[in-house]
Design a protein around this motif. Structure first.
Motif, PDB file in Angstrom:
ATOM      1  N   GLU A 317       0.835  -1.207   0.000  1.00 50.90           N
ATOM      2  CA  GLU A 317       0.000   0.000   0.000  1.00 50.90           C
ATOM      3  C   GLU A 317       0.877   1.269   0.000  1.00 50.90           C
ATOM      4  O   GLU A 317       0.617   2.224  -0.739  1.00 50.90           O
ATOM      5  CB  GLU A 317      -0.891  -0.041   1.260  1.00 50.90           C
ATOM      6  CG  GLU A 317      -2.005   0.950   1.303  1.00 50.90           C
ATOM      7  CD  GLU A 317      -3.113   0.680   0.289  1.00 50.90           C
ATOM      8  OE1 GLU A 317      -3.445  -0.497   0.055  1.00 50.90           O
ATOM      9  OE2 GLU A 317      -3.626   1.671  -0.264  1.00 50.90           O
ATOM     10  N   VAL A 318       1.917   1.245   0.828  1.00 50.35           N
ATOM     11  CA  VAL A 318       2.813   2.410   0.900  1.00 50.35           C
ATOM     12  C   VAL A 318       3.534   2.600  -0.434  1.00 50.35           C
ATOM     13  O   VAL A 318       3.597   3.719  -0.965  1.00 50.35           O
ATOM     14  CB  VAL A 318       3.856   2.238   2.047  1.00 50.35           C
ATOM     15  CG1 VAL A 318       4.904   3.353   2.001  1.00 50.35           C
ATOM     16  CG2 VAL A 318       3.161   2.214   3.408  1.00 50.35           C
ATOM     17  N   CYS A 319       4.026   1.503  -1.006  1.00 50.58           N
ATOM     18  CA  CYS A 319       4.761   1.601  -2.271  1.00 50.58           C
ATOM     19  C   CYS A 319       3.845   2.086  -3.398  1.00 50.58           C
ATOM     20  O   CYS A 319       4.260   2.889  -4.240  1.00 50.58           O
ATOM     21  CB  CYS A 319       5.405   0.261  -2.627  1.00 50.58           C
ATOM     22  SG  CYS A 319       6.802  -0.127  -1.543  1.00 50.58           S
ATOM     23  N   ALA A 320       2.587   1.618  -3.386  1.00 51.27           N
ATOM     24  CA  ALA A 320       1.636   2.068  -4.411  1.00 51.27           C
ATOM     25  C   ALA A 320       1.429   3.582  -4.290  1.00 51.27           C
ATOM     26  O   ALA A 320       1.372   4.301  -5.289  1.00 51.27           O
ATOM     27  CB  ALA A 320       0.310   1.335  -4.240  1.00 51.27           C
ATOM     28  N   ARG A 321       1.333   4.047  -3.071  1.00 45.50           N
ATOM     29  CA  ARG A 321       1.153   5.489  -2.843  1.00 45.50           C
ATOM     30  C   ARG A 321       2.376   6.274  -3.326  1.00 45.50           C
ATOM     31  O   ARG A 321       2.241   7.332  -3.961  1.00 45.50           O
ATOM     32  CB  ARG A 321       0.902   5.731  -1.335  1.00 45.50           C
ATOM     33  CG  ARG A 321       0.675   7.163  -0.948  1.00 45.50           C
ATOM     34  CD  ARG A 321      -0.673   7.689  -1.454  1.00 45.50           C
ATOM     35  NE  ARG A 321      -0.735   9.148  -1.322  1.00 45.50           N
ATOM     36  CZ  ARG A 321      -0.457   9.985  -2.314  1.00 45.50           C
ATOM     37  NH1 ARG A 321      -0.119   9.550  -3.502  1.00 45.50           N
ATOM     38  NH2 ARG A 321      -0.515  11.294  -2.115  1.00 45.50           N
ATOM     39  N   ILE A 322       3.545   5.748  -3.053  1.00 47.09           N
ATOM     40  CA  ILE A 322       4.791   6.412  -3.469  1.00 47.09           C
ATOM     41  C   ILE A 322       4.899   6.412  -4.998  1.00 47.09           C
ATOM     42  O   ILE A 322       5.283   7.408  -5.606  1.00 47.09           O
ATOM     43  CB  ILE A 322       6.011   5.694  -2.825  1.00 47.09           C
ATOM     44  CG1 ILE A 322       6.039   5.949  -1.305  1.00 47.09           C
ATOM     45  CG2 ILE A 322       7.327   6.143  -3.466  1.00 47.09           C
ATOM     46  CD1 ILE A 322       6.324   7.376  -0.890  1.00 47.09           C
ATOM     47  N   GLU A 323       4.528   5.270  -5.614  1.00 44.15           N
ATOM     48  CA  GLU A 323       4.592   5.191  -7.080  1.00 44.15           C
ATOM     49  C   GLU A 323       3.634   6.179  -7.732  1.00 44.15           C
ATOM     50  O   GLU A 323       3.922   6.744  -8.781  1.00 44.15           O
ATOM     51  CB  GLU A 323       4.265   3.771  -7.553  1.00 44.15           C
ATOM     52  CG  GLU A 323       5.484   2.870  -7.489  1.00 44.15           C
ATOM     53  CD  GLU A 323       5.117   1.400  -7.479  1.00 44.15           C
ATOM     54  OE1 GLU A 323       3.966   1.064  -7.796  1.00 44.15           O
ATOM     55  OE2 GLU A 323       5.993   0.607  -7.126  1.00 44.15           O
ATOM     56  N   SER A 324       2.491   6.393  -7.066  1.00 48.17           N
ATOM     57  CA  SER A 324       1.501   7.310  -7.646  1.00 48.17           C
ATOM     58  C   SER A 324       2.017   8.756  -7.674  1.00 48.17           C
ATOM     59  O   SER A 324       1.449   9.609  -8.344  1.00 48.17           O
ATOM     60  CB  SER A 324       0.185   7.238  -6.858  1.00 48.17           C
ATOM     61  OG  SER A 324       0.335   7.880  -5.611  1.00 48.17           O
ATOM     62  N   LEU A 325       3.088   9.004  -6.951  1.00 51.19           N
ATOM     63  CA  LEU A 325       3.663  10.358  -6.954  1.00 51.19           C
ATOM     64  C   LEU A 325       4.452  10.609  -8.231  1.00 51.19           C
ATOM     65  O   LEU A 325       4.734  11.750  -8.581  1.00 51.19           O
ATOM     66  CB  LEU A 325       4.644  10.535  -5.775  1.00 51.19           C
ATOM     67  CG  LEU A 325       4.082  10.397  -4.361  1.00 51.19           C
ATOM     68  CD1 LEU A 325       5.232  10.452  -3.363  1.00 51.19           C
ATOM     69  CD2 LEU A 325       3.087  11.499  -4.078  1.00 51.19           C
ATOM     70  N   GLY A 326       4.851   9.517  -8.906  1.00 52.41           N
ATOM     71  CA  GLY A 326       5.712   9.659 -10.071  1.00 52.41           C
ATOM     72  C   GLY A 326       7.165   9.595  -9.643  1.00 52.41           C
ATOM     73  O   GLY A 326       7.497   9.926  -8.512  1.00 52.41           O
ATOM     74  N   SER A 327       8.023   9.189 -10.551  1.00 53.91           N
ATOM     75  CA  SER A 327       9.407   8.937 -10.161  1.00 53.91           C
ATOM     76  C   SER A 327      10.212  10.203  -9.908  1.00 53.91           C
ATOM     77  O   SER A 327      11.294  10.162  -9.335  1.00 53.91           O
ATOM     78  CB  SER A 327      10.104   8.076 -11.216  1.00 53.91           C
ATOM     79  OG  SER A 327      10.004   8.757 -12.446  1.00 53.91           O
ATOM     80  N   ASN A 328       9.689  11.350 -10.349  1.00 52.59           N
ATOM     81  CA  ASN A 328      10.466  12.575 -10.170  1.00 52.59           C
ATOM     82  C   ASN A 328      10.235  13.277  -8.851  1.00 52.59           C
ATOM     83  O   ASN A 328      10.906  14.263  -8.541  1.00 52.59           O
ATOM     84  CB  ASN A 328      10.157  13.560 -11.293  1.00 52.59           C
ATOM     85  CG  ASN A 328      10.589  13.011 -12.631  1.00 52.59           C
ATOM     86  OD1 ASN A 328      11.571  12.279 -12.681  1.00 52.59           O
ATOM     87  ND2 ASN A 328       9.861  13.346 -13.679  1.00 52.59           N
ATOM     88  N   THR A 329       9.253  12.773  -8.104  1.00 55.11           N
ATOM     89  CA  THR A 329       8.941  13.464  -6.851  1.00 55.11           C
ATOM     90  C   THR A 329      10.083  13.298  -5.857  1.00 55.11           C
ATOM     91  O   THR A 329      10.400  12.216  -5.424  1.00 55.11           O
ATOM     92  CB  THR A 329       7.644  12.922  -6.221  1.00 55.11           C
ATOM     93  OG1 THR A 329       6.626  13.028  -7.195  1.00 55.11           O
ATOM     94  CG2 THR A 329       7.275  13.701  -4.984  1.00 55.11           C
ATOM     95  N   VAL A 330      10.693  14.404  -5.557  1.00 54.53           N
ATOM     96  CA  VAL A 330      11.718  14.380  -4.507  1.00 54.53           C
ATOM     97  C   VAL A 330      11.362  15.458  -3.503  1.00 54.53           C
ATOM     98  O   VAL A 330      10.630  16.393  -3.814  1.00 54.53           O
ATOM     99  CB  VAL A 330      13.146  14.654  -5.062  1.00 54.53           C
ATOM    100  CG1 VAL A 330      13.702  13.444  -5.770  1.00 54.53           C
ATOM    101  CG2 VAL A 330      13.137  15.873  -5.968  1.00 54.53           C
ATOM    102  N   LEU A 331      11.874  15.307  -2.331  1.00 53.25           N
ATOM    103  CA  LEU A 331      11.538  16.279  -1.296  1.00 53.25           C
ATOM    104  C   LEU A 331      12.300  17.568  -1.542  1.00 53.25           C
ATOM    105  O   LEU A 331      13.447  17.563  -1.948  1.00 53.25           O
ATOM    106  CB  LEU A 331      11.901  15.715   0.071  1.00 53.25           C
ATOM    107  CG  LEU A 331      11.011  14.549   0.490  1.00 53.25           C
ATOM    108  CD1 LEU A 331      11.556  13.917   1.752  1.00 53.25           C
ATOM    109  CD2 LEU A 331       9.598  15.029   0.704  1.00 53.25           C
TER     110      LEU A 331
END
Ligand code: AMP
Ligand code: MN
Ligand code: MN
Length: 332
Positions: A317-331
């Motif tokens: 579930e956490v990984c799916a949420r992170i993937e939904s951000l797109g690979s370019n999302t960085v803090l």
């Protein structure tokens, strides 16, 4: 939140005699400090108070002023005029403290969890407050309730622990103003901070060593996790309270967005602790999918299943949420 809510609570506190002051299972500094602070204030008012928590007072917080007031709920259950739940997102998180109150004319719910549905007859929920203790301080001041150094020390310990030593995002100028007012009562900040943060048992560090050995990173290092089985906890001789805050080591890693800690419990469930570095990933929402709750940046749940099963389910579930951000999302 309006002052009229404080007035209503203040009136209830003054007009009744017998109080139960309760906090959540597996208490933290905010639950314990808030409970003791409110109890001490009511005692000065001449009220009869019981201060209960499923786990009682933890060894690591036993230096708090008048810590012995806080106990496990006794048998049989007792009757009260007023029961007050503090820092408790959902009522069943009161654990055994809930059935220990056989009856109460009025239930008050004071909390700062975003997910608190507002149970009880009178609820004061302020999710902008970094700690329940900050709300207790404001209640005491606005209703002119008794205040002294012991109360201040409990509130300070509660606010300090729930803000990660005045570092988390909800820490505001107002939080520092409250801290200043608490310190002016004569608190020894150095001594208190040492007792809170630099006095842990060696086994806590041994537990950290073990957790660092099993830690894993996923999704380009944006998800970090570690887990603790009952067997390992037993071998290391650790108490449940020893792991409080160890998840912060994972969250602090550069690039990590979500950190997760899994702890196998003896009742066939796994306790999940989750932290996020950004409001963009709301871990409260993720934990609510599993029946838990908390805050956007710090949440938890208790989930039935074995340690590997729960790890797999939750991390998916956490990984799916992170993937939904797109690979370019960085803090930022
Ligand atoms: P923890 O990871 O145990 O420090 O908890 C983080 C935050 O989530 C705290 O504010 C808890 O009160 C809340 N929380 C933890 N577990 C649960 C749960 N099972 N249900 C609701 N809220 C929870
Ligand atoms: Mn708490
Ligand atoms: Mn809290």
């Amino acid at each position: 939140m309006s002052d009229s809510k404080f007035q209503e609570i203040g009136r209830i506190l003054r007009e009744h005699r017998r109080f139960a002051i309760l906090g959540h299972v597996r208490p933290d500094g905010d639950a314990l400090g808030s409970q003791l602070a409110l109890a001490l204030s009511l005692q000065v008012l001449g009220k009869e108070v019981r201060v209960w928590n499923e786990d009682g007072m933890l060894e690591k917080y036993s230096f708090l002023p008048r810590a012995q007031l806080l106990t496990k709920p006794p048998q049989p259950a007792e009757d009260f005029d007023v029961a007050i739940a503090l820092d408790t997102a959902i009522q069943n998180r009161l654990g055994t403290a809930l059935p220990a109150v056989r009856s109460a004319k009025i239930w008050i719910n004071i909390d700062h969890h975003l997910s608190n549905p507002g149970y009880g007859d009178v609820a004061y929920i302020d999710s902008s407050a970094p700690a329940t203790a900050e709300i207790i301080f404001r209640l005491i001041k606005s209703e002119n309730l008794p205040f002294n150094r012991d109360i201040a020390e409990n509130l300070y310990a509660a606010i300090s622990t729930d803000t990660g030593s005045f570092q988390y995002p909800k820490t505001s100028a107002h939080t520092f103003e409250i801290a200043a007012e608490l310190i002016r009562t004569g608190i020894d900040v150095g001594r208190l901070s040492q007792l809170l943060y630099e006095d842990y048992p060696r086994r806590r560090l041994e537990l950290l060593r073990e957790l660092l050995r099993v830690m894993r990173f996923r999704r380009d290092g944006r998800v970090a996790s570690f887990g603790l089985s009952l067997k390992t906890a037993d071998e290391l001789g650790v108490l449940p309270e020893d792991n409080e805050g160890l998840i912060d080591h994972l969250r602090a890693v550069h690039g990590v967005i979500v950190a997760v800690f899994f702890e196998e419990l003896s009742d066939g469930k796994v306790r999940v602790s989750m932290r996020s570095k950004t409001e963009v990933v709301d871990v409260c929402a993720i934990c609510q999918k599993f029946g838990g709750g908390g805050h956007a940046l710090a949440a938890g749940a208790r989930i039935s299943g074995t340690l590997p099963e729960v790890e797999e389910k939750v991390l998916a579930e956490v990984c799916a949420r992170i993937e939904s951000l797109g690979s370019n999302t960085v803090l930022k």
